[in-house]
Motif scaffolding. Structure first.
Motif, PDB file in Angstrom:
ATOM      1  N   ASP A   1       0.756  -1.227  -0.100  1.00 41.25           N
ATOM      2  CA  ASP A   1      -0.097  -0.022   0.046  1.00 41.25           C
ATOM      3  C   ASP A   1       0.739   1.093   0.042  1.00 41.25           C
ATOM      4  O   ASP A   1       0.665   2.246   0.347  1.00 41.25           O
TER       5      ASP A   1
ATOM      6  N   HIS B   1      -8.468   7.228  -0.812  1.00 34.85           N
ATOM      7  CA  HIS B   1      -7.742   6.591   0.016  1.00 34.85           C
ATOM      8  C   HIS B   1      -6.228   6.650  -0.041  1.00 34.85           C
ATOM      9  O   HIS B   1      -5.784   6.033   0.747  1.00 34.85           O
TER      10      HIS B   1
ATOM     11  N   GLU C   1      -4.602   4.082   2.419  1.00 32.84           N
ATOM     12  CA  GLU C   1      -5.419   3.277   3.640  1.00 32.84           C
ATOM     13  C   GLU C   1      -6.722   3.335   3.476  1.00 32.84           C
ATOM     14  O   GLU C   1      -7.447   4.265   3.344  1.00 32.84           O
TER      15      GLU C   1
END
Length: 151
Positions: free
Chosen positions: A47, A106, A126
């Protein structure tokens, strides 16, 4: 020069407005955006992402990073030099620039560093817990009991 009409996407889909808007933005800026300064976008983890911009000739004070809505703006402005220099060859471009990056939902910028003429911007995605995939247990169902109503 080709021109694409994305209007059918608006008519034939529901809830994909952002994708159609993104296609419109990309096609509008396709030929007009400068390649200065050069940059890399790399995936640093599951991520994590990093944007590295070659900003040789600029100091940290000359650079500005701003996030507004889902757009990351990186700009640089070199102050006017008081002394007049005579260059025999000027290959290091220190012209002002503004570069925009559209961030997905996000994704947020968590930090930046400047070292050896390279500006590094760290990004992380996130996803909220409510949007993450979750497993739903299947329960065995007992036979349905129907009560007879008094007549």
């Amino acid at each position: 020069m080709r021109s694409f009409d994305f209007a059918p996407l608006y008519r034939a889909s529901i809830g994909f407005d952002q994708i159609a808007d993104l296609l419109d933005r990309v096609s509008a800026h396709e030929g007009g955006q400068s390649s200065y300064p050069p940059y890399n976008i790399e995936k640093t983890g599951e991520d994590g992402y990093r944007i590295s911009i070659a900003a040789a000739g600029f100091s940290e004070a000359d650079l500005e990073i701003e996030v507004k809505e889902n757009t990351l703006n990186v700009s640089a402005q070199k102050p006017k030099a008081e002394d007049k220099k005579t260059y025999l060859h000027r290959g290091i471009a220190t012209r002002a620039f503004e570069r925009q990056f559209h961030l997905a939902d996000h994704v947020r910028a968590v930090g930046a560093s400047y070292e050896d003429g390279m500006l590094h911007i760290e990004l992380i995605r996130e996803v909220p817990e409510a949007l993450k995939p979750r497993r739903i247990q299947i329960q065995s169902k007992s036979p349905l009991q129907v009560e007879a109503s008094p007549a």
